[in-house]
Motif scaffolding. Sequence first.
Motif, mmCIF file in Angstrom:
data_model
loop_
_atom_site.group_PDB
_atom_site.id
_atom_site.type_symbol
_atom_site.label_atom_id
_atom_site.label_comp_id
_atom_site.label_asym_id
_atom_site.label_seq_id
_atom_site.Cartn_x
_atom_site.Cartn_y
_atom_site.Cartn_z
ATOM 1 N N ARG A 92 3.980 5.623 -5.637
ATOM 2 C CA ARG A 92 3.889 5.584 -7.094
ATOM 3 C C ARG A 92 2.783 6.507 -7.581
ATOM 4 N NH1 ARG A 92 0.629 1.048 -9.850
ATOM 5 N NH2 ARG A 92 -0.852 2.406 -8.848
ATOM 6 N N ALA A 96 0.831 -1.207 0.000
ATOM 7 C CA ALA A 96 0.000 0.000 0.000
ATOM 8 C C ALA A 96 0.867 1.258 0.000
ATOM 9 C CB ALA A 96 -0.933 -0.005 1.207
ATOM 10 N N GLU A 97 1.963 1.230 0.764
ATOM 11 C CA GLU A 97 2.847 2.403 0.804
ATOM 12 C C GLU A 97 3.525 2.621 -0.544
ATOM 13 O OE1 GLU A 97 5.467 1.705 4.073
ATOM 14 O OE2 GLU A 97 3.883 1.961 5.579
ATOM 15 N N LEU A 98 3.985 1.528 -1.146
ATOM 16 C CA LEU A 98 4.631 1.667 -2.450
ATOM 17 C C LEU A 98 3.649 2.185 -3.491
ATOM 18 C CD1 LEU A 98 6.829 -1.571 -2.677
ATOM 19 C CD2 LEU A 98 7.498 0.717 -1.953
ATOM 20 N N ARG A 99 2.433 1.719 -3.403
ATOM 21 C CA ARG A 99 1.424 2.180 -4.362
ATOM 22 C C ARG A 99 1.122 3.666 -4.167
ATOM 23 N NH1 ARG A 99 -3.939 -1.202 -4.848
ATOM 24 N NH2 ARG A 99 -4.291 -0.374 -2.779
ATOM 25 N N GLN A 100 1.069 4.078 -2.920
ATOM 26 C CA GLN A 100 0.814 5.490 -2.637
ATOM 27 C C GLN A 100 1.936 6.370 -3.207
ATOM 28 O OE1 GLN A 100 0.964 6.654 1.474
ATOM 29 N NE2 GLN A 100 -0.568 8.242 1.194
#
Lengths: 214, 150
Positions: free
Chosen positions: B54, B48-52
């Motif tokens: 990105r 979720a953090e990586l997606r945010q």
Amino acid sequence: MRTKDVNAAPVAMKPPPSSISREPSADVVARALEGDGDARQELVRQCRLPCYLLALQLLGNREDARDVAQEAMLRFFAHLSRFDPSRPVLPWLRRIVRNRVVDLQRRGRVRRAESLETSGPHGGAMQLRAMTLDPLQQAERRERHQRVWRAVQDLPPFHREIVVLRDYQDLAYREIAEVLDIPLGTVMSRLHAARLRLRCLLAPVGDGSGGGLR
Amino acid sequence: MRQMNTDCRRSFGEELLSGHLDGFLTHGDRQRVEIHLEECESCRRLYAELRQLRDVARSTPFLPVEDDLWDETPRGWLSLWARGLGLALLLLTLLLALGLALWQPSEEPPLLLGRLLALGSIGGIGLLLTSALVDRLRVVGHDRYREVKK
């Protein structure tokens, strides 16, 4: 269990604004090869902005980005006679831009990175388009963009370039591998390492829970 | 530093999370990742953090710049030095002349001083003109598009 988030795999995503660049048509390239001045002008007009944006994202300042973009265009026209007009132009230009950026970085001749919004005749390095959000949401959004931008500029060059190529330029892994001249498998691992580093840079001080934007 | 999560029983390299995020996994790998994400909270949080991150990067808007951006030619070191020295010399000359005027010496100021003032003025103006000339030559010599423009 949050299967909904997990299953929300990005299949068709809206491309990032900086990746929207029209590939010059083969006809324009062919006419430019024949020496058509109008076609050459058209090529310049279509290609220099994508070059500039990529250079800007890799270098973080306008002056260096402009110089790199201009030099990339010069090299492109210098070697135009050897270019196959049936092939896309932008991947070649991206590679030229990236190599030029690497040259500058190796010689330590990169100017200081600018903030996302700096004053200047062009509204600064970048301008945030007016959004249909209320002022508070706009300010929060702008702040998030600023933070991530600063963190990206703080990444080491080999991490920064891959994050820029994937997340700002929206290149596929195969295209990134071509630009960076690395194996496809390396793209994923290097990109992941870069994102983890970015996450660390954005982690609040003293918070061991990790990064992210709160 | 982040503590290593000893509860994660992931059987694949963590980079596959990024691969899944970007949609560049094979069908088999995608399934493995999705099954694991359903079971592992720490990987889910990381994802979720990586997606945010990105998403924030991807949503950064860039506006086109005006055409005159390409007409700016950075000044070289010679031009900058000449300009700075010229201005400094002129300023010094001006201050000296002002000082003399205010002091109003009873005697005629020495000839040497007069010559120095004249030299300073000419030198300062000369350096400024040199700076302008160097800039002009640089623009002409570095017109990167003269081969391209009509």
